[in-house]
Scaffold this active site. Structure first.
Site, mmCIF file in Angstrom:
data_model
loop_
_atom_site.group_PDB
_atom_site.id
_atom_site.type_symbol
_atom_site.label_atom_id
_atom_site.label_comp_id
_atom_site.label_asym_id
_atom_site.label_seq_id
_atom_site.Cartn_x
_atom_site.Cartn_y
_atom_site.Cartn_z
ATOM 1 N N GLU A 189 0.805 -1.224 0.000
ATOM 2 C CA GLU A 189 0.000 0.000 0.000
ATOM 3 C C GLU A 189 0.835 1.270 0.000
ATOM 4 O O GLU A 189 0.474 2.261 -0.631
ATOM 5 C CB GLU A 189 -0.928 0.012 1.225
ATOM 6 C CG GLU A 189 -2.045 -0.994 1.137
ATOM 7 C CD GLU A 189 -2.928 -0.953 2.365
ATOM 8 O OE1 GLU A 189 -3.419 0.123 2.699
ATOM 9 O OE2 GLU A 189 -3.104 -2.003 3.004
ATOM 10 N N ASP A 238 -2.611 -4.554 3.628
ATOM 11 C CA ASP A 238 -2.888 -4.848 5.034
ATOM 12 C C ASP A 238 -3.968 -5.911 5.196
ATOM 13 O O ASP A 238 -4.861 -6.044 4.347
ATOM 14 C CB ASP A 238 -3.331 -3.577 5.763
ATOM 15 C CG ASP A 238 -2.214 -2.556 5.875
ATOM 16 O OD1 ASP A 238 -1.043 -2.966 5.781
ATOM 17 O OD2 ASP A 238 -2.504 -1.368 6.045
ATOM 18 N N ASP A 262 -6.773 -6.229 6.810
ATOM 19 C CA ASP A 262 -8.055 -5.812 7.341
ATOM 20 C C ASP A 262 -8.977 -5.662 6.142
ATOM 21 O O ASP A 262 -8.581 -5.920 5.010
ATOM 22 C CB ASP A 262 -7.954 -4.511 8.153
ATOM 23 C CG ASP A 262 -7.281 -3.388 7.390
ATOM 24 O OD1 ASP A 262 -7.277 -3.443 6.140
ATOM 25 O OD2 ASP A 262 -6.748 -2.471 8.026
ATOM 26 N N GLU A 283 -10.221 -3.097 4.584
ATOM 27 C CA GLU A 283 -9.795 -2.102 3.600
ATOM 28 C C GLU A 283 -8.634 -2.649 2.776
ATOM 29 O O GLU A 283 -8.591 -2.486 1.559
ATOM 30 C CB GLU A 283 -9.377 -0.801 4.297
ATOM 31 C CG GLU A 283 -10.534 0.029 4.839
ATOM 32 C CD GLU A 283 -11.482 0.530 3.762
ATOM 33 O OE1 GLU A 283 -11.022 0.836 2.646
ATOM 34 O OE2 GLU A 283 -12.695 0.603 4.034
ATOM 35 N N TYR A 318 1.567 -4.356 13.360
ATOM 36 C CA TYR A 318 0.450 -3.657 12.711
ATOM 37 C C TYR A 318 -0.375 -2.885 13.722
ATOM 38 O O TYR A 318 -0.726 -3.411 14.780
ATOM 39 C CB TYR A 318 -0.418 -4.666 11.963
ATOM 40 C CG TYR A 318 -1.439 -4.038 11.061
ATOM 41 C CD1 TYR A 318 -1.053 -3.113 10.102
ATOM 42 C CD2 TYR A 318 -2.783 -4.374 11.153
ATOM 43 C CE1 TYR A 318 -1.993 -2.538 9.252
ATOM 44 C CE2 TYR A 318 -3.726 -3.818 10.309
ATOM 45 C CZ TYR A 318 -3.329 -2.890 9.363
ATOM 46 O OH TYR A 318 -4.255 -2.324 8.531
ATOM 47 N N ARG A 374 -3.427 -1.326 13.397
ATOM 48 C CA ARG A 374 -4.892 -1.317 13.360
ATOM 49 C C ARG A 374 -5.384 -2.672 13.848
ATOM 50 O O ARG A 374 -5.452 -3.636 13.092
ATOM 51 C CB ARG A 374 -5.405 -1.021 11.950
ATOM 52 C CG ARG A 374 -5.105 0.386 11.486
ATOM 53 C CD ARG A 374 -5.788 0.713 10.170
ATOM 54 N NE ARG A 374 -5.502 2.082 9.765
ATOM 55 C CZ ARG A 374 -4.523 2.433 8.942
ATOM 56 N NH1 ARG A 374 -3.739 1.491 8.439
ATOM 57 N NH2 ARG A 374 -4.325 3.692 8.612
ATOM 58 N N HIS A 419 -4.317 -10.050 14.298
ATOM 59 C CA HIS A 419 -4.575 -10.948 15.417
ATOM 60 C C HIS A 419 -3.543 -10.842 16.528
ATOM 61 O O HIS A 419 -3.317 -11.782 17.269
ATOM 62 C CB HIS A 419 -4.667 -12.381 14.898
ATOM 63 C CG HIS A 419 -5.700 -12.541 13.826
ATOM 64 N ND1 HIS A 419 -7.030 -12.300 14.034
ATOM 65 C CD2 HIS A 419 -5.585 -12.885 12.509
ATOM 66 C CE1 HIS A 419 -7.702 -12.509 12.923
ATOM 67 N NE2 HIS A 419 -6.850 -12.855 11.981
#
Length: 949
Positions: A11, A96, A98, A100, A319, A321, A366
């Site tokens: 990203e 990522d 997630d 998004e 990570y 988020r 996680h």
């Protein structure tokens, strides 16, 4: 022909550089720089698709099919990715993990349409071991996560584009409503409403010094003749008592204090010692990190996330988020090892601590936020590689992680009761002291606290001497103290993040953008750390509550998040859920039904709040104002009084309103006659500020001799169109309507002032005041002046000298109002300058305007650093792009045959029939629209506002 390289798409460019170094020359790592495509705006929809997609860029009648286009600013990125794809024999989508990130990967797949194998690569930290492990343990694309993100995007488009226009027409153009931002705004407004409705109660208490030998400690009165004394927590929000307690008046408290002073001593009647333990806090989640960064580091939620993103991309933390509090086995070992090394063998319990997340959400990473790697680097070891904010946040994350694996803290709290016989009454005092017998995790870290109300209990930190029942202690320094109960404190960014999480509104990764949005929209401003709602926010929330009550209901908003999580886990069908949300069902009134049945909204009533019997607060185009009716002349035009910008809603009480109403009216004061023409010179206070005006002579009856104010004259005949307007001149910022004199007023009316002629060009040089401040003008060439007074004072030689200097260099060099040391990010000195749009902070690379209500004197080095960091986090201002003309002729695009299921055969095969259409749906329609898309254009300002979450 493929040369054996593998194309890895991430990203961010920062992440790209790090990963390229870990993977070597057999891989080419490129960045998509976030999403490469999004829902089309209305101008980008082809004519043949207008009927189906025209309103939202979503075909709501056919499975809520979205129409995506590649944005103009990503065209070059897509071309670069396609170029690299030609030489690749495999594609690794490394966005990522997630929803998004999963959606970005899917959009890349749909846009690039690779003919080589595609794998999904995921990792939670950017270290060499983690990246190499991720390459060897790839998976298929998770279509359930993609469905959840797509549902969220469609939901926000439907909500924003249906509800926001109502705000434009009934409150103010350019406003926005959003699924999450509207609920968050309502929370801030509700807290202010509580403060406005709060009734303060008064009570008095007594405290004193008690001493045994040379050891002195503070005691507080708690009971009189066995009855408890009132404390702040004994009163409700209406100022009424919640239970039977003794409430002292000032006279009673003072009288008892005098009697206790006269007694001079008391006896210890009770000594109670209680042991206790405190356990360490769980490692950071996104939410708790934002809260603690706000409390301890003073970082906004947005800035905290920006700094954490950089730490992650540089490989220093995992990570960022996540709403998981669990740690991997290697992280637990690393934390315990460092705790023992720093604080000794007893610093950790026998068994590792295991934390469990409460969330069942499958979209986040996680593991908790922690330092990366199998061995944690201490803050001292990474100091040279990080800037100031990165260093501070890394230190916080490192401490929290290490402390989470340390032993409980052990303490003992001793409470002593001292009885004093005074004035025929038995006064009982207490004192508490806490002693830590083993600090445990507190040696490494202690969590900050949000602000508490009034006299809420605080941790006892005083030391008590050894006392026993029956001991006599001296009592002195007796003081009667008055108190008032206080309303709940306003939300700070930290406490609002906590409240949003508790109510289940939004996801941890979106909290920063939610707060940033409501501040950018003007719904909320910051006063110090407190979030203060604007009167505009009151109007917006009232409209939503009265007409879209379900959409701003906290439980309903939280339920939407739960449903999106269910879609991300494959437990809910995307199309069925959108069908129910938009069209309604037996259990839920659909959005379309709500919008179609809004009915008439009285905008005037919506923007009105009664303050006193004769005054009403209204919110208009130029901000809030009081509309004051004259009870003796009900047909007369109401008087308008502007509300000071720095007055918070809860501070506009009836008493304050009366104060504003009764304040002397500035302006409309006669200064005298212009000796040149006999016209009257008057100073006025207008909507856009104070000014002087030259009027035709008036009769004696038109001037109040006692006050010197112009009174209303008989109506004159209507002015002719060609009749010249009276001369006016705005007052300088340094002038005031009540002190300006006739001489100064005449100078203002004569502006622009002729300074002289340029001997070389012959052009006339004038000095004048403009929209952006004082300046000189010579033909089309202008030069800014430093102060308004120079307009009257500057001489021709001084003006010529100014014109002889470089147009910008000299002016910039001389406009620094304040100077500080170097910014920790750019390494350049920070200055406060006075620019054409007002004072601003700059380090030579980034400029940020000082907010309204603040002056350069309010700016400290720390605040300047924070302002620059916040501005950097927003990124460059996006320039408006004009629509590109479609080519006259274009060959029909090929229909794409790729389906989401085909792209992820392994994942689709594992799905049960229950997950059906959303997971198995083909993307032929999506691929086709992507292939046939016209040149994308940016949305209008209103459309952008409407789409906010």
């Amino acid at each position: 022909m493929a040369n054996g390289k593998k194309l890895v798409i991430v990203e961010s460019p920062t992440k790209m550089k790090s990963i390229q170094g870990y993977l070597g020359d057999d891989y080419e790592v490129l960045s998509s720089v976030g999403h490469i495509r999004d829902l089309a705006d209305k101008k980008s929809i082809p004519a043949e698709k207008k009927a189906a997609y025209g309103k939202y860029s979503i075909d709501i009648e056919n499975g809520f099919d979205p129409l995506y286009v590649v944005s103009d600013r990503k065209t070059k990125t897509v071309q670069e990715l396609k170029r690299a794809l030609k030489n690749a024999d495999e594609v690794l989508l490394a966005t990522d993990e997630d929803r998004e990130g999963e959606a970005i990967a899917w959009h890349l797949l749909e846009t690039l349409k690779p003919k080589v194998p595609v794998r999904r690569m995921v990792f939670h930290e950017i270290t060499k071991d983690a990246i190499q492990a991720a390459v060897n343990n790839t998976r298929e694309l998770d279509t359930a996560l993609v469905d959840a993100q797509e549902t969220r995007r469609i939901l926000d488009r439907l909500y924003g584009w249906d509800v926001s226009p109502v705000l434009w027409y009934k409150v103010q153009p350019g406003l926005s409503a959003g699924r999450v931002q509207s609920a968050a705004t309502r929370m801030v407004v509700d807290r202010e409403r509580e403060r406005m409705a709060f009734v303060s109660a008064s009570y008095w208490d007594v405290d004193a010094d008690a001493a045994k030998a040379s050891n002195t400690f503070r005691i507080r009165l708690v009971r009189v003749d066995g009855a408890p004394l009132a404390r702040g927590t004994d009163f409700d929000e209406n100022g009424a008592l919640k239970k039977a307690v003794v409430v002292f008046t000032e006279a009673e408290a003072t009288s008892l204090a005098d009697a206790i002073t006269a007694a001079g001593s008391g006896d210890v009647t009770k000594v109670e010692a209680k042991p206790g333990t405190r356990s360490p806090y769980a490692p950071f989640t996104t939410s708790t990190m934002q809260q603690e960064a706000g409390r301890k580091l003073g970082l906004s939620a947005k800035n905290a996330m920006s700094v954490a993103q950089k730490l992650y991309e540089k490989g220093f933390i995992t990570y960022m988020r996540t709403d998981s509090v669990s740690l991997s086995a290697q992280a637990i070992t690393a934390a315990r090892t460092q705790a023992v090394a720093l604080y000794g063998d007893g610093a950790v319990p026998l068994k590792p601590r295991v934390y469990k997340s409460k969330s069942k959400n499958a979209q986040e990473a996680h593991e908790a936020i922690r330092p990366s790697g199998e061995t944690f680097r201490t803050p001292a070891e990474v100091a040279g590689e990080l800037n100031r904010d990165e260093q501070r946040l890394y230190d916080l994350i490192w401490k929290r992680t290490v402390a989470s694996q340390m032993s409980d803290a052990k303490f003992e709290t001793t409470t002593v009761t001292v009885a004093v016989a005074a004035g025929g009454k038995k006064a009982e005092f207490t004192a508490s002291g806490t002693v830590y017998t083993f600090k445990g995790f507190l040696d490494a870290y202690d969590e900050g606290k949000d602000e508490k109300r009034g006299d809420a209990d605080k941790a006892a930190d005083q030391s008590l001497p050894a006392l026993a029942v029956g001991d006599n202690v001296a009592v002195s320094e007796v003081q009667a103290k008055g108190h008032k109960t206080t309303p709940k404190p306003r939300y700070t960014e930290a406490s609002l993040v906590k409240a949003l999480e508790e109510k289940g509104i939004g996801r941890p990764s979106t909290f920063a953008s939610i707060i940033d949005t409501i501040i950018e929209r003007g719904y909320v401003t910051k006063r110090g750390q407190a979030l203060v709602p604007s009167w505009m926010a009151f109007s917006v929330v009232r409209l939503l509550e009265e007409n879209f009550s379900a959409l701003v209901d906290y439980d309903f908003t939280a339920a939407l998040e739960d449903d999106l999580d269910a879609i991300s886990r494959g437990e809910q069908n995307r199309v069925e859920w959108l069908q129910e949300f938009y069209f309604g069902s037996d259990k839920h009134v659909g959005l379309r039904h709500v919008v179609d049945n809004v009915g008439d909204i009285d905008a005037r009533a919506l923007n009105a709040t009664a303050i006193t019997e004769n005054s009403t607060l209204r919110f208009g185009r130029y901000g809030p104002y009081l509309e004051v009716a004259d009870p003796e002349h009900p047909d007369a035009k109401p008087r308008i009084i502007n509300i000071p910008e720095d007055l918070a809603p809860d501070e506009l009480t009836a008493e304050k309103a009366i104060e504003l109403i009764e304040a002397p009216i500035a302006g409309d004061r006669v200064l005298g006659e212009n000796p040149e023409n006999g016209k009257l010179i008057v100073v006025k206070d207008g909507r856009f500020g104070p000014y002087v005006q030259e009027l035709e002579p008036v009769t004696d009856e038109e001037v109040n001799e006692a006050t010197g104010e112009v009174v209303e004259a008989p109506k004159k005949a209507k002015k002719k169109a060609d009749e010249p307007k009276p001369r006016t001149g705005s007052l300088f910022k340094s002038m005031a309507v009540d002190t300006i004199d006739l001489e100064t007023a005449l100078k203002l009316l004569d502006l622009p002032r002729v300074v002289g002629q340029d001997p070389e060009s012959g052009d006339e040089i004038t000095a004048q005041n403009g929209r952006f401040g004082p300046y000189l003008k010579k033909g089309t060439d202008s030069r800014s002046l430093q102060t308004e007074s120079q307009i009257f004072d500057i001489t021709l030689p001084e003006a010529l000298e100014l014109y002889a200097q470089p147009k910008y260099g000299a002016r910039r060099a001389s406009s620094a109002l304040k100077e500080f040391e170097a910014d920790p990010v750019s390494g350049k000195p920070i200055r406060v300058r006075d620019g054409r749009f007002g004072p601003y902070v700059t380090d030579g690379e980034t400029n940020v305007t000082i907010p309204r209500g603040e002056t350069p004197d309010d700016i400290t080095f720390e605040k300047a650093v924070q302002m620059l960091a916040d501005k950097r986090a927003k990124g460059p201002i996006k320039k408006r792009a004009t629509a590109k003309k479609a080519p006259a002729k274009k060959a029909p695009a090929k229909k794409a045959t790729t389906t989401k299921a085909a792209a992820t055969k392994a994942a689709a095969a594992k799905k049960t029939t229950g997950t059906t259409a959303a997971a198995k749906k083909t993307t032929a329609a999506k691929s086709t629209t992507a292939a046939k898309k016209p040149a994308a254009t940016k949305t209008t300002a209103k459309a952008k506002a409407a789409e906010s979450e």
